[in-house]
Design an enzyme around this catalytic site. Structure first.
Site, PDB file in Angstrom:
ATOM      1  CD  GLU A 156      -3.058  -1.159   2.430  1.00 39.57           C
ATOM      2  OE1 GLU A 156      -3.250  -0.116   2.797  1.00 39.57           O
ATOM      3  OE2 GLU A 156      -3.122  -2.121   2.788  1.00 39.57           O
ATOM      4  CE1 TYR A 157       0.944   5.077   2.596  1.00 37.33           C
ATOM      5  CE2 TYR A 157       0.220   2.922   3.683  1.00 37.33           C
ATOM      6  CZ  TYR A 157       0.102   4.492   3.497  1.00 37.33           C
ATOM      7  OH  TYR A 157      -1.114   4.798   4.018  1.00 37.33           O
TER       8      TYR A 157
END
Length: 320
Positions: A156-157
C-alpha cells in the site's frame, strides 16, 4: 408404501445443517489477518476457532533494496524471531488452514520497505522468502521450521515496480510435491496503484480486495450499489482467479467506512456476490476486531443450504 419419509427427511436436514457449519476445503472460505495486535489471542487460538480457512501472518514490513528484512508482529513478539509460532502454524495446517506470510502493511511506517529496486532485487527477495519462510533452507528462519503455504501481497506504500517479477519468481518455486500459494490484497479502486501489473499476471491464487476505506467502491449504509459495481468489475478483471470480498470485522477496523453489519451481509450482499463463478469467500481485517463477526457469517459464506438462497439469486442489481 408402508414406511415414513420423515426420519429420512430429518436426517437430510441434519446433514445440511452440519455442512453449513463445517469448513469445506473445496468451497468458499474466510480469510483473516493476524499479527498486528498482541491482544487478539494466539495464532493457534484463531485457527482452533473453526471460523477461518486462510490466515495471513502480518507483516513482513521491510525487504528488498538492500534492507535488512524486518518481521513486525506487534505485541506478539518484538523483535523477531518468533520461532515459537512454528508449532502453532503446524497446528493450523493440520486443521486444513492455509497460512501465509503477508508482505507490506497499511501504514507508511510499516510500508517503508515496500520497494523493489530491480528485477534482480525482486528475485533475491523471492529467494529470501523461499529459504526463510517456505520450503527452502536457512539457519535463521524467523518463524521456525514450519513451512508456510504461501505469500500474501498487501502493498500500500512505496513503489509499484517489479511486484510482477516477485510473483513470478515465487510462483516458480512451486513443485509437484508442494505448491507455493499466492494472494493479493488490492484496494477496490481499479486499477490498484501498486499491484495492478502483478495481479494481471494471473499468478495469484486468491485476490481479496479491500472493499473498505475507499468511498468510491464500498458499502454505505443502505446502499450497496458502489460495492456491487466494483465487485462486478473485479470479477471479470484480467488475472483474477478467485475473488474474495474483503471487509472490516468491526466499524472501528475501517475509520473511513465500509463496515457491513453481519445481518446485512448475509441477507443482501452474499446472495449477490456468491452468484459469480469467481467468488471465493470473505476476507476480514482483522482477528483483533473479529469478536463475533466471523461466527455470525460462517454458516452463510458458502450459502445457506436450507434455503438455497445463493442458487436462486441472479445478478439483477444495478452496476452502472
Amino acid at each position: 408404501m408402508g414406511f415414513s419419509l420423515q426420519p429420512l427427511f430429518l436426517a437430510i436436514i441434519s446433514l445440511l445443517m452440519i455442512s453449513a457449519l463445517t469448513r469445506s476445503s473445496e468451497g468458499a472460505g474466510i480469510a483473516v489477518y493476524w499479527g498486528q495486535n498482541g491482544n487478539e489471542g494466539s495464532l493457534e487460538g484463531a485457527c482452533r476457532s473453526g471460523n477461518y480457512d486462510y490466515v495471513n501472518i502480518a507483516f513482513l514490513v521491510s525487504f528488498g533494496s538492500g534492507q535488512t528484512p524486518e518481521l513486525n508482529l506487534a505485541g506478539h513478539c518484538i523483535p523477531s524471531p518468533c520461532t515459537f509460532l512454528s508449532s502453532e502454524i503446524e497446528v493450523c495446517q493440520s486443521l486444513g488452514i492455509k497460512v501465509f506470510l503477508s508482505l507490506g502493511g497499511s501504514s507508511p511506517g510499516q510500508g517503508r520497505g515496500q520497494i523493489l529496486a530491480s528485477p534482480e532485487d525482486a528475485r533475491d527477495v523471492a529467494a529470501y522468502l523461499w529459504n526463510n519462510y517456505l520450503g527452502g533452507q536457512s539457519d535463521s528462519r524467523p518463524l521456525g521450521a514450519a513451512v508456510l503455504d504461501g505469500i500474501d501481497f498487501d502493498i500500500e506504500y512505496g513503489s509499484n515496480l517489479y511486484w510482477d517479477v516477485l510473483a513470478e519468481a515465487l510462483f516458480n518455486y512451486s513443485t509437484a510435491e508442494r505448491k507455493v500459494y499466492l494472494s493479493a490484497a488490492p484496494q477496490c479502486p481499479i486499477p490498484d496503484g501498486y499491484l495492478d501489473t502483478a495481479i494481471q499476471t494471473g499468478f495469484f491464487d486468491y485476490v481479496w480486495v479491500q472493499f473498505y476505506n475507499n468511498a468510491p467502491c464500498q458499502y454505505t449504509s443502505g446502499d450497496p450499489s458502489k460495492l456491487f459495481a466494483s465487485w462486478d468489475q473485479w470479477a471479470s478483471y484480467t488475472g483474477v482467479n478467485t475473488l474474495f470480498l474483503g471487509l472490516p470485522a468491526a466499524e472501528a477496523a475501517a475509520p473511513s467506512g465500509g463496515y457491513i453489519p453481519p445481518e446485512v451481509l448475509v441477507e443482501q450482499i452474499l446472495p449477490v456476490v456468491q452468484s459469480y463463478p469467481k467468488y471465493g469467500g470473505v476476507m476480514l481485517w482483522s482477528r483483533y476486531y473479529d469478536q463475533n463477526y466471523s461466527t455470525a457469517i460462517r454458516p452463510y459464506v458458502n450459502g445457506d443450504p436450507l434455503t438455497c438462497t445463493t442458487k436462486s439469486v441472479k445478478k439483477s442489481h444495478a452496476v452502472a
